[in-house]
Every structure is written in C-alpha cells, then in structure tokens.
Design a protein around this motif. Structure first.
Motif, PDB file in Angstrom:
ATOM      1  N   THR A 163      34.035  53.655   8.965  1.00 50.89           N
ATOM      2  CA  THR A 163      33.331  52.510   8.213  1.00 50.89           C
ATOM      3  C   THR A 163      31.921  52.483   8.134  1.00 50.89           C
ATOM      4  N   GLU A 164      31.269  52.942   9.375  1.00 52.66           N
ATOM      5  CA  GLU A 164      30.030  53.016   9.151  1.00 52.66           C
ATOM      6  C   GLU A 164      29.193  53.853   8.302  1.00 52.66           C
ATOM      7  N   GLN A 165      29.959  55.051   7.989  1.00 51.43           N
ATOM      8  CA  GLN A 165      29.264  55.926   7.218  1.00 51.43           C
ATOM      9  C   GLN A 165      29.622  55.250   5.471  1.00 51.43           C
ATOM     10  N   ALA A 166      30.418  54.549   5.524  1.00 51.56           N
ATOM     11  CA  ALA A 166      30.863  53.999   4.304  1.00 51.56           C
ATOM     12  C   ALA A 166      29.961  52.853   3.984  1.00 51.56           C
ATOM     13  N   TRP A 167      29.362  52.020   4.781  1.00 49.73           N
ATOM     14  CA  TRP A 167      28.331  51.190   4.702  1.00 49.73           C
ATOM     15  C   TRP A 167      26.954  51.750   4.516  1.00 49.73           C
ATOM     16  N   GLN A 168      26.794  52.752   4.949  1.00 49.54           N
ATOM     17  CA  GLN A 168      25.364  53.597   4.957  1.00 49.54           C
ATOM     18  C   GLN A 168      25.560  54.084   3.179  1.00 49.54           C
ATOM     19  N   ASP A 169      26.797  54.595   2.838  1.00 47.84           N
ATOM     20  CA  ASP A 169      26.707  55.189   1.506  1.00 47.84           C
ATOM     21  C   ASP A 169      26.511  54.087   0.417  1.00 47.84           C
ATOM     22  N   ILE A 170      26.869  52.843   0.750  1.00 45.91           N
ATOM     23  CA  ILE A 170      26.846  51.660  -0.016  1.00 45.91           C
ATOM     24  C   ILE A 170      25.207  51.547  -0.136  1.00 45.91           C
ATOM     25  N   ALA A 171      24.619  51.469   0.693  1.00 42.79           N
ATOM     26  CA  ALA A 171      23.196  51.176   0.739  1.00 42.79           C
ATOM     27  C   ALA A 171      22.490  52.202   0.150  1.00 42.79           C
ATOM     28  N   HIS A 172      23.036  53.508   0.330  1.00 51.61           N
ATOM     29  CA  HIS A 172      22.217  54.692  -0.538  1.00 51.61           C
ATOM     30  C   HIS A 172      22.525  54.530  -1.931  1.00 51.61           C
ATOM     31  N   LEU A 173      23.634  54.087  -2.621  1.00 52.21           N
ATOM     32  CA  LEU A 173      24.067  53.848  -3.750  1.00 52.21           C
ATOM     33  C   LEU A 173      23.386  52.635  -4.424  1.00 52.21           C
ATOM     34  N   ILE A 174      23.105  51.399  -3.884  1.00 53.62           N
ATOM     35  CA  ILE A 174      22.347  50.451  -4.185  1.00 53.62           C
ATOM     36  C   ILE A 174      20.817  50.788  -4.386  1.00 53.62           C
ATOM     37  N   GLY A 175      20.441  51.818  -3.331  1.00 57.49           N
ATOM     38  CA  GLY A 175      18.964  51.988  -3.315  1.00 57.49           C
ATOM     39  C   GLY A 175      18.687  52.848  -4.647  1.00 57.49           C
ATOM     40  N   GLN A 176      19.507  53.542  -5.492  1.00 57.75           N
ATOM     41  CA  GLN A 176      19.326  54.073  -6.719  1.00 57.75           C
ATOM     42  C   GLN A 176      18.761  53.217  -7.776  1.00 57.75           C
ATOM     43  N   LYS A 177      19.280  51.902  -7.552  1.00 58.95           N
ATOM     44  CA  LYS A 177      18.839  50.913  -8.613  1.00 58.95           C
ATOM     45  C   LYS A 177      19.444  51.247  -9.950  1.00 58.95           C
ATOM     46  N   GLN A 178      20.522  51.834  -9.884  1.00 59.58           N
ATOM     47  CA  GLN A 178      21.175  52.172 -11.537  1.00 59.58           C
ATOM     48  C   GLN A 178      22.451  51.490 -11.638  1.00 59.58           C
ATOM     49  N   PRO A 179      22.648  51.482 -13.106  1.00 63.20           N
ATOM     50  CA  PRO A 179      24.015  50.713 -13.101  1.00 63.20           C
ATOM     51  C   PRO A 179      25.241  51.627 -12.679  1.00 63.20           C
ATOM     52  N   GLY A 180      25.097  52.597 -13.077  1.00 58.06           N
ATOM     53  CA  GLY A 180      26.457  53.720 -12.367  1.00 58.06           C
ATOM     54  C   GLY A 180      26.730  53.580 -10.783  1.00 58.06           C
ATOM     55  N   PRO A 181      25.385  53.927 -10.264  1.00 55.44           N
ATOM     56  CA  PRO A 181      25.736  53.840  -8.614  1.00 55.44           C
ATOM     57  C   PRO A 181      25.980  52.190  -8.083  1.00 55.44           C
ATOM     58  N   TYR A 182      25.516  51.298  -8.918  1.00 54.05           N
ATOM     59  CA  TYR A 182      25.859  49.801  -8.654  1.00 54.05           C
ATOM     60  C   TYR A 182      27.171  49.795  -8.806  1.00 54.05           C
ATOM     61  N   ASP A 183      27.906  50.442  -9.809  1.00 54.55           N
ATOM     62  CA  ASP A 183      29.337  50.046 -10.051  1.00 54.55           C
ATOM     63  C   ASP A 183      30.231  50.884  -8.832  1.00 54.55           C
ATOM     64  N   ALA A 184      29.477  51.992  -8.477  1.00 51.35           N
ATOM     65  CA  ALA A 184      30.323  52.755  -7.466  1.00 51.35           C
ATOM     66  C   ALA A 184      30.310  52.115  -5.952  1.00 51.35           C
ATOM     67  N   ALA A 185      29.018  51.266  -5.752  1.00 54.91           N
ATOM     68  CA  ALA A 185      28.884  50.686  -4.449  1.00 54.91           C
ATOM     69  C   ALA A 185      30.034  49.268  -4.642  1.00 54.91           C
ATOM     70  N   VAL A 186      30.202  49.057  -5.704  1.00 56.71           N
ATOM     71  CA  VAL A 186      31.270  47.781  -5.693  1.00 56.71           C
ATOM     72  C   VAL A 186      32.595  48.314  -5.478  1.00 56.71           C
ATOM     73  N   THR A 187      32.732  49.136  -6.015  1.00 57.12           N
ATOM     74  CA  THR A 187      34.300  49.813  -5.894  1.00 57.12           C
ATOM     75  C   THR A 187      34.286  50.247  -4.545  1.00 57.12           C
ATOM     76  N   LEU A 188      33.471  50.803  -3.744  1.00 57.69           N
ATOM     77  CA  LEU A 188      33.296  51.084  -2.352  1.00 57.69           C
ATOM     78  C   LEU A 188      33.362  49.852  -1.608  1.00 57.69           C
ATOM     79  N   LEU A 189      32.724  48.843  -1.831  1.00 57.16           N
ATOM     80  CA  LEU A 189      32.920  47.448  -1.041  1.00 57.16           C
ATOM     81  C   LEU A 189      34.279  47.046  -0.998  1.00 57.16           C
ATOM     82  N   LYS A 190      34.946  46.762  -2.433  1.00 58.84           N
ATOM     83  CA  LYS A 190      36.349  46.497  -2.328  1.00 58.84           C
ATOM     84  C   LYS A 190      37.363  47.170  -1.535  1.00 58.84           C
ATOM     85  N   ASP A 191      37.026  48.490  -1.680  1.00 61.49           N
ATOM     86  CA  ASP A 191      37.869  49.248  -0.599  1.00 61.49           C
ATOM     87  C   ASP A 191      37.463  48.986   0.795  1.00 61.49           C
ATOM     88  N   LEU A 192      36.488  48.808   1.115  1.00 67.30           N
ATOM     89  CA  LEU A 192      36.340  48.416   2.786  1.00 67.30           C
ATOM     90  C   LEU A 192      36.865  47.091   3.112  1.00 67.30           C
TER      91      LEU A 192
END
Length: 389
Positions: A318-347
């Motif tokens: 799960t720690e790697q998943a939270w890091q992946d979410i931080a990386h996706l948000i850091g891209q500041k783009q709609p697509g990565p934002y959506d991917a981050a939300v999906t990963l958050l719901k899975d977590l």
C-alpha cells in the motif's frame, strides 16, 4: 417523422431499349436512370410508375423500403430456369407471391411491420445485396423461398386471433439443403424479411448439408465436357454478345436436373407442422437465453476474480500505491488525476477489507489538505465520495 421511400430497379439479363428508357424517364425527373438501373428516393410524394408492370415488362429486380416499415423485393427469372410449380409451395400471404408473365416467373417478397415501429436511420438497403439471389434460384437453390415462408410464420405467430388448430394443420413446404449455412445474399434476405433467427435454427435441423462445392464442381466439369461442341459454341457466343441471359444459371439448372437435383429440397424428412416449428423455436430461444445468462454469470465471476486479484496485489504494498498517487497528482493533468482517483477508490476497498478504514481516512485527509488549492482535483475527489470523515 418525415416520410422516406426508396425505389431501385435493375435490368440484369438485357439493357433497356431506347424507347423503354424514354418511358422510364417520363416517370421521374429526379431519379438516377441508366439502361440497366433506376434509383430514386422520395421525402414527399410517391413514385408514379407501377412496380409490378415495370417488372413484368423490362426489369429483373426491384427493391423498395419505407421508413414506416414497408419492405419489398421483386425478382424476375425465365420459367425455363425456375418453373412456377417450384415456387408455389413456398408462397404465403404477406410474405411471398408469385405469378408468370411472358415466359418469366415473378417473385414478390414482402414485409410489413405491424406498427411501423421507430425508424432506424442506420437501416438502409441496396439492390446489390439481393440480385445474386436470382442466380441461386436459377441454379435450383430454393433457400430464399423457404426464408420467405419462415418470415410469414414469424409474423403469423404474433397474431392474436389464430386458431391453434391452424398451426397444427399447416405443414411446412419442402426444406432445402443448406439452411444452417446461408449465403451472404440469403442472410441479407432473412434480415430484410425479419425472419426469427431462432425459428430459422429450428427449421435448419431438418435441412441436409449443402452440396460440397468441390464435388459439385467436379461433377459439373464432367457434365460440361460431355456437352456437344456446337452447343458450347452457341453458349459462348451468346455470352460474348450478351444476346441471351447469363449462361451460368442455365447450365447449373440443367446439370442439377440431369443429376436428379442434388440441390432440390429434401423429401426424405417428414414435413413438420407450423406448431412443431414454433415449439422448436421456443426451445431454441430458451436455450439461447440460458446460455447467455450462463455466459454473463461466467463473465461476472471472471471480472470479480480479476478484481480480487488486483486488490490482493495492491494490499501487499500500500505504501507504493500512495507514492504512485502522489506522482499522478504531481503531473497536474486531467488523465493522471482520474487515474489517481481510481487508485484511491481501490485503496479504500483494500483498507475496508483489512479492517483499517481509519488509516485510509488519515492518508486521504493529509492528501486533501496538501492539494486543497487544486480545484479540479478536489472536484474529482468529491464526485468519487473521497471525503475525509
């Protein structure tokens, strides 16, 4: 809903003469007309010609359909290729009528929707899809005629005032070979006439396999080789000059007649009543529904299994998943934002399964506090119900 009608005629065996062409042009000022073809579409008004007479006099094929559900296909063949007695058993009110005129057999396939239904603007037809049926019929393949009879039975089943005894007393016409594997034009005709596919499947159980193309070709080759040279010369000359109908169907019809009709309807099988066919179609439909439900259930189980495997892998790190979410948000783009939300719901689901929802809530609170200045991301969190409680 605006009106729409489509008319198409084709001359196959010979082009129209100059006088015939002038007569056709007098019927429409907007149609696309040539010595072999007529096409017109009507959004108001009607065709001024008589389709039946035009078919009797000059054309070999006609297609009509309208947006209120009317459909019609007419074919004309020399009676030397398809005698009237061959078509008569398949004629059925509202689906197929036949008559002869000046040495030709005319076949009128029709379909009329009961209530018109809603017009599907993606639905359209062209005569080219059906003209090969003439060649098939001329060669002794009567599957198109049987399909028309099935179309009539399809509609008859829906009528409310039919005596059950009529279904029992009505017997199917001779069943042609090859119903289980229709040609392209035959399938197009089945769709055009709205034949119930389950009824077709049931009917095909009494249909023998179509003759092997290879075997038929070998027998045809030997038969043509035995024809008198003078007769073959005449056939080739007529074909080259176009002074007679295409010789292919003529030769096939003669060959199959000489070999006692390998493509003629099977008479060995007992003819089934309309009631038997409808009962069999009901069984086919029920089995098809059961198989579909079974397939959907299997798909759901497979999807659920894949989902569980994905969550199991996610739970291991799960720690790697939270890091992946931080990386996706850091891209500041709609697509990565959506991917981050999906990963958050899975977590969230992973922590719920593990009994640690508080840990997820704490991480999510920190995440929202860190990125509260990103309205697009915050909106996505809210829409996904990712709120810190």
């Amino acid at each position: 809903m605006s009106e729409y009608q489509y008319y198409e005629f084709q001359a196959v065996d010979r082009p129209l003469t100059k006088d015939e062409l002038e007569g056709i042009r007098a019927l429409s000022s907007r149609a696309r007309i040539s010595a072999t073809h007529f096409v017109n579409e009507y959004h108001y008004g009607n065709f001024r010609g008589d389709e039946r007479k035009l078919m009797e006099q000059v054309y070999d094929a006609h297609l009509y359909f309208a947006n209120w559900g009317s459909r019609r296909l007419m074919l004309r063949l020399p009676t030397t290729l398809l005698p009237a007695r061959s078509a008569e058993p398949y004629c059925a009110e509202g689906a197929l009528t036949s008559w002869t005129r000046k040495g030709h057999l005319l076949l009128d396939f029709a379909y009329e929707a009961e209530d018109g239904g809603e017009w599907d603007f993606e639905t359209s037809f062209t005569l080219a899809s059906f003209t090969t049926l003439r060649t098939e019929l001329a060669a002794g393949d009567l599957r198109p005629l049987y399909l028309a009879w099935l179309s009539a039975l399809t509609r008859w089943e829906l009528e409310e005032d039919v005596d059950e005894d009529e279904y029992t007393s009505t017997v199917e016409p001779p069943v042609p070979a090859g119903l289980a594997r229709l040609t392209g034009p035959q399938q197009a005709l089945a769709d055009f006439l709205n034949v119930d596919p389950h009824l077709l499947t049931a009917a095909a159980r009494a249909s023998s396999a179509a003759p092997s193309r290879t075997g038929d070709k070998d027998a045809l080759t030997a038969w043509i080789r035995a024809l008198p040279p003078r007769e073959k010369d005449t056939l080739l000359l007529d074909a080259a000059l176009g002074t007679a109908p295409q010789p292919g169907p003529v030769l096939l019809a003669r060959h199959r007649a000489a070999s006692r009709g390998t493509a003629e309807p099977s008479t060995a099988t007992r003819r089934r009543s309309a009631a038997e066919l409808l009962d069999a179609a009901h069984d086919v439909r029920s089995e098809h529904t059961r198989q579909q439900e079974q397939a959907r259930a299997q798909a759901r189980r497979a999807e659920q299994g894949a989902r569980e495997s994905h969550l199991d892998r996610l739970a291991k790190n799960t720690e790697q998943a939270w890091q992946d979410i931080a990386h996706l948000i850091g891209q500041k783009q709609p697509g990565p934002y959506d991917a981050a939300v999906t990963l958050l719901k899975d977590l969230r689901e992973v922590h719920d399964r593990a009994g640690t929802p508080e840990e997820f809530t704490r991480h999510l609170y920190d995440l929202r506090e860190q990125h509260r200045s990103k309205p697009s991301l915050m909106r996505r969190f809210t829409d996904a119900d990712l709120t810190a409680r």
